[in-house]
Write a protein that holds these residues in place. Structure first.
Motif, PDB file in Angstrom:
ATOM      1  N   ASP A 116       5.541   6.267  -7.258  1.00 27.74           N
ATOM      2  CA  ASP A 116       5.569   6.580  -5.823  1.00 27.74           C
ATOM      3  C   ASP A 116       6.808   7.361  -5.399  1.00 27.74           C
ATOM      4  O   ASP A 116       6.797   8.027  -4.368  1.00 27.74           O
ATOM      5  CB  ASP A 116       5.460   5.288  -5.004  1.00 27.74           C
ATOM      6  N   ILE A 117       7.891   7.278  -6.165  1.00 30.36           N
ATOM      7  CA  ILE A 117       9.088   8.056  -5.809  1.00 30.36           C
ATOM      8  C   ILE A 117       9.139   9.329  -6.644  1.00 30.36           C
ATOM      9  O   ILE A 117       9.314  10.419  -6.114  1.00 30.36           O
ATOM     10  CB  ILE A 117      10.376   7.241  -6.039  1.00 30.36           C
ATOM     11  N   LEU A 159       6.152  -2.708   8.792  1.00 30.72           N
ATOM     12  CA  LEU A 159       4.926  -1.907   8.773  1.00 30.72           C
ATOM     13  C   LEU A 159       3.962  -2.290   9.885  1.00 30.72           C
ATOM     14  O   LEU A 159       3.103  -1.508  10.263  1.00 30.72           O
ATOM     15  CB  LEU A 159       4.222  -2.061   7.423  1.00 30.72           C
ATOM     16  N   ILE A 185      12.536  -2.302  -2.464  1.00 33.17           N
ATOM     17  CA  ILE A 185      12.195  -1.857  -3.827  1.00 33.17           C
ATOM     18  C   ILE A 185      13.183  -2.457  -4.826  1.00 33.17           C
ATOM     19  O   ILE A 185      12.800  -2.974  -5.871  1.00 33.17           O
ATOM     20  CB  ILE A 185      12.214  -0.312  -3.915  1.00 33.17           C
ATOM     21  N   GLN A 245      -5.030  -6.259   5.129  1.00 31.00           N
ATOM     22  CA  GLN A 245      -4.241  -6.117   3.898  1.00 31.00           C
ATOM     23  C   GLN A 245      -4.356  -4.704   3.330  1.00 31.00           C
ATOM     24  O   GLN A 245      -3.375  -4.131   2.847  1.00 31.00           O
ATOM     25  CB  GLN A 245      -4.708  -7.141   2.844  1.00 31.00           C
ATOM     26  N   ARG A 271       2.798  -2.840  -5.897  1.00 35.31           N
ATOM     27  CA  ARG A 271       2.604  -2.411  -4.510  1.00 35.31           C
ATOM     28  C   ARG A 271       2.280  -3.598  -3.608  1.00 35.31           C
ATOM     29  O   ARG A 271       2.721  -3.650  -2.455  1.00 35.31           O
ATOM     30  CB  ARG A 271       1.477  -1.371  -4.448  1.00 35.31           C
ATOM     31  N   LEU A 272       1.495  -4.540  -4.143  1.00 29.04           N
ATOM     32  CA  LEU A 272       1.188  -5.739  -3.344  1.00 29.04           C
ATOM     33  C   LEU A 272       2.466  -6.529  -3.058  1.00 29.04           C
ATOM     34  O   LEU A 272       2.684  -7.016  -1.944  1.00 29.04           O
ATOM     35  CB  LEU A 272       0.175  -6.632  -4.082  1.00 29.04           C
ATOM     36  N   ALA A 300      -0.201   1.664   4.074  1.00 30.23           N
ATOM     37  CA  ALA A 300       1.014   2.009   4.821  1.00 30.23           C
ATOM     38  C   ALA A 300       2.250   1.852   3.931  1.00 30.23           C
ATOM     39  O   ALA A 300       3.183   2.658   3.996  1.00 30.23           O
ATOM     40  CB  ALA A 300       1.133   1.106   6.046  1.00 30.23           C
ATOM     41  N   THR A 301       2.237   0.819   3.062  1.00 28.17           N
ATOM     42  CA  THR A 301       3.370   0.611   2.143  1.00 28.17           C
ATOM     43  C   THR A 301       3.527   1.808   1.215  1.00 28.17           C
ATOM     44  O   THR A 301       4.615   2.365   1.058  1.00 28.17           O
ATOM     45  CB  THR A 301       3.140  -0.663   1.290  1.00 28.17           C
ATOM     46  N   VAL A 302       2.403   2.200   0.603  1.00 28.32           N
ATOM     47  CA  VAL A 302       2.460   3.320  -0.355  1.00 28.32           C
ATOM     48  C   VAL A 302       2.918   4.588   0.362  1.00 28.32           C
ATOM     49  O   VAL A 302       3.796   5.314  -0.134  1.00 28.32           O
ATOM     50  CB  VAL A 302       1.079   3.519  -1.018  1.00 28.32           C
ATOM     51  N   LEU A 348      -2.174  -2.417   5.433  1.00 32.70           N
ATOM     52  CA  LEU A 348      -0.755  -2.602   5.101  1.00 32.70           C
ATOM     53  C   LEU A 348      -0.421  -2.014   3.730  1.00 32.70           C
ATOM     54  O   LEU A 348       0.648  -1.436   3.519  1.00 32.70           O
ATOM     55  CB  LEU A 348      -0.397  -4.092   5.118  1.00 32.70           C
ATOM     56  N   PHE A 349      -1.360  -2.168   2.791  1.00 30.44           N
ATOM     57  CA  PHE A 349      -1.150  -1.637   1.446  1.00 30.44           C
ATOM     58  C   PHE A 349      -0.993  -0.116   1.497  1.00 30.44           C
ATOM     59  O   PHE A 349      -0.056   0.456   0.932  1.00 30.44           O
ATOM     60  CB  PHE A 349      -2.347  -2.022   0.568  1.00 30.44           C
ATOM     61  N   LEU A 356       7.553  -5.741   2.981  1.00 26.32           N
ATOM     62  CA  LEU A 356       7.703  -4.737   4.053  1.00 26.32           C
ATOM     63  C   LEU A 356       6.833  -4.991   5.276  1.00 26.32           C
ATOM     64  O   LEU A 356       6.833  -4.179   6.201  1.00 26.32           O
ATOM     65  CB  LEU A 356       7.394  -3.338   3.490  1.00 26.32           C
ATOM     66  N   LEU A 385       5.476  -5.348  -2.935  1.00 29.35           N
ATOM     67  CA  LEU A 385       6.294  -4.584  -1.984  1.00 29.35           C
ATOM     68  C   LEU A 385       5.729  -4.709  -0.564  1.00 29.35           C
ATOM     69  O   LEU A 385       6.477  -4.816   0.415  1.00 29.35           O
ATOM     70  CB  LEU A 385       6.333  -3.119  -2.433  1.00 29.35           C
ATOM     71  N   LYS A 386       4.421  -4.707  -0.481  1.00 32.71           N
ATOM     72  CA  LYS A 386       3.779  -4.872   0.832  1.00 32.71           C
ATOM     73  C   LYS A 386       4.212  -6.181   1.488  1.00 32.71           C
ATOM     74  O   LYS A 386       4.514  -6.214   2.687  1.00 32.71           O
ATOM     75  CB  LYS A 386       2.248  -4.849   0.664  1.00 32.71           C
ATOM     76  N   VAL A 431      13.508  -0.025   3.117  1.00 32.19           N
ATOM     77  CA  VAL A 431      12.476   0.176   2.092  1.00 32.19           C
ATOM     78  C   VAL A 431      13.125   0.203   0.702  1.00 32.19           C
ATOM     79  O   VAL A 431      12.642  -0.431  -0.240  1.00 32.19           O
ATOM     80  CB  VAL A 431      11.700   1.489   2.359  1.00 32.19           C
ATOM     81  N   ARG A 466       4.710   4.814   3.033  1.00 25.96           N
ATOM     82  CA  ARG A 466       6.117   4.685   3.446  1.00 25.96           C
ATOM     83  C   ARG A 466       7.055   4.955   2.270  1.00 25.96           C
ATOM     84  O   ARG A 466       8.067   5.642   2.408  1.00 25.96           O
ATOM     85  CB  ARG A 466       6.337   3.263   3.982  1.00 25.96           C
ATOM     86  N   VAL A 467       6.697   4.424   1.113  1.00 30.29           N
ATOM     87  CA  VAL A 467       7.552   4.631  -0.061  1.00 30.29           C
ATOM     88  C   VAL A 467       7.524   6.108  -0.476  1.00 30.29           C
ATOM     89  O   VAL A 467       8.555   6.700  -0.792  1.00 30.29           O
ATOM     90  CB  VAL A 467       7.093   3.730  -1.231  1.00 30.29           C
TER      91      VAL A 467
END
Lengths: 190, 268
Positions: free
Chosen positions: A150-151, A189, A135, B39, A178-179, B45-47, B42-43, A185, A181-182, A131, B49-50
């Motif tokens: 987010d961090i 995921l 990033i 989508q 975010r899109l 889940a991405t947020v 997944l979006f 990942l 990054l999606k 991850v 996860r980060v």
């Protein structure tokens, strides 16, 4: 950062300006973990992140006089830290530092071939590394907004102040980041 | 509502910031679009996860390293202070290299500004020789470049024929008085012989240009200075020497409005 923490930091900055030698040590101890994490997630290298963290605090020590409002130290610190990170990232990029470190690098031990799923294949730490790697591979603008929101868990207002962009732009950039990054990942995921 | 619009609303959806109408349209679309549902999943889940990343512990020695560097005495001499400042700026070249580069650039700029490298104007005695050489039958292309260009341009004064008599059989652009002294000289190396006639034809698209094609190896163009970039674009595939080099700057001759350019080919 909470209001009380921000006030304490403001007091430390005032004390440092009045010549209290221990105040700087306390400032570093309070903020070094966050700044180190920011630097690490930016360049994805321990040694570089450590060196960057030191550079950032040395700049803080030398340029504290330019800070107008002690209570806005955190935003100022993050602005300064991001400037350092951007410069270092560009320098490393010019030297080809990241060339063999892309997410799709087939030599990477964390590389997933299509069809493989990460469950049972990668531990939690390895997944975290993936991850972080994803990033770090984002564009600078995307990476910064993800790191701050987010961090670091900052509010949109704080991010707008640090990046000097309007609130609406913060939100749209964050969505795009975010899109992006999606997309990187999806493998871990699904 | 299309799928790209839906994906642009994922963050607002996550923050519960969609107004009632948008929420309704968003939910309606998701109800009928499995791809967008995936989508969105997944979006989120991405947020998640980060946001669940464990913070790293900073390595030992950060504070002591900072203190050690702050306690280093400031360099006393000027060069030492400059070097320390340079290191803080975090550039990737050493200070001596940078100083040498700037010095070299200044020398080159001085030489270029004074056209030490790029003089192509014939000296008086050379001009006389060139005028004599302009007699029919002489192969001027064998003369040195700095004499052939003024010769080729000056020939119009001597010749009684029209400037367009020697043109290939393509339609001429606007007939213009012959350019006597160009502001810019471009010399194309290793360009095919037909390049200038092709360039002449293409230049017809630029109505503000005035073009003369007096010789097979010489094209004269008078054009607005802002169009210099377009002219260079047309020559991109071929190595070209430009004099003065300042003509490569986007702002070259901006105050003059129009520029006269001589383009010369040298066959390999």
């Amino acid at each position: 950062m909470s209001h009380s923490e921000e006030n304490d930091t403001g007091d430390l900055v005032r004390a440092l300006r009045q010549g209290d030698g221990t105040a700087f040590t306390k400032l570093v101890q309070r903020h070094q973990a966050r700044i180190y994490n920011l630097a690490y997630n930016y360049v994805k290298d321990e040694e570089e992140a450590k060196d960057l963290t030191q550079d950032i605090f040395i700049t803080v020590h030398r340029t504290l006089g330019s800070l107008r409002d002690e209570d806005k130290f955190s935003a100022w610190l993050y602005q300064l830290a991001l400037n350092h990170c951007r410069n270092r990232y560009k320098r490393l990029q010019r030297r080809g530092f990241f060339r063999s470190r892309s997410l799709d690098d087939p030599d990477s031990p964390l590389h997933l071939t299509s069809g493989e799923t990460p469950e049972g294949l990668l531990g939690q730490q390895d997944q975290d590394q993936l991850v972080r790697k994803a990033i770090a591979s984002l564009s600078e603008a995307e990476k910064e907004v993800i790191l701050l929101r987010d961090i670091e868990g900052m509010s949109y207002d704080e991010i707008g102040t640090i990046l000097e962009i309007p609130l609406g732009t913060v939100k749209s950039k964050l969505n795009r980041a975010r899109l992006a990054l999606k997309e990187r990942l999806e493998k871990i995921l699904e | 509502m299309d799928c790209s619009r839906i994906s642009s609303m994922f963050t607002a959806d996550l923050d519960h910031e969609l107004d009632q109408a948008s929420r309704s349209a968003f939910d309606d679309h998701l109800g009928s679009c499995p791809a967008c549902r995936r989508q969105r999943r997944l979006f989120r889940a991405t947020v998640a996860r980060v946001q669940s990343l464990e913070p790293l512990n900073p390595p030992l020695g950060i504070l002591s390293g900072i203190q050690a560097r702050l306690e280093q005495p400031a360099p006393a001499d000027l060069f030492g202070r400059l070097a320390a400042y340079w290191r803080r700026l975090d550039f990737s070249v050493s200070l001596p290299t940078a100083v040498a580069t700037v010095a070299l650039a200044m020398v080159m700029a001085f030489l270029a500004k004074n056209e030490v490298f790029f003089q192509y104007q014939a000296a008086p005695e050379q001009a006389a020789a060139v005028s004599a050489a302009a007699a029919p039958g002489l192969e001027r292309s064998r003369l040195p470049l700095h004499t052939t260009i003024p010769a080729a341009i000056g020939r119009r004064e001597l010749a009684s024929q029209s400037p367009f008599d020697t043109m290939p059989t393509h339609p001429p652009a606007i007939r213009v008085p012959v350019v006597q002294r160009p502001d810019v000289l471009m010399v194309l190396h290793a360009a095919p012989p037909e390049l200038l006639s092709q360039l002449f034809r293409e230049s017809a698209a630029f109505t503000a240009w005035r073009v003369d094609y007096p010789e097979r190896e010489l094209l004269l163009v008078e054009l607005p200075s802002r169009d210099l970039a377009a002219l260079r674009e047309m020559l991109v595939p071929y190595p070209v020497a430009v004099s003065p080099v300042s003509a490569l700057s986007p702002n070259y001759a901006a105050h003059k409005g129009r520029v006269r350019v001589a383009i010369r080919t040298r066959l390999p």
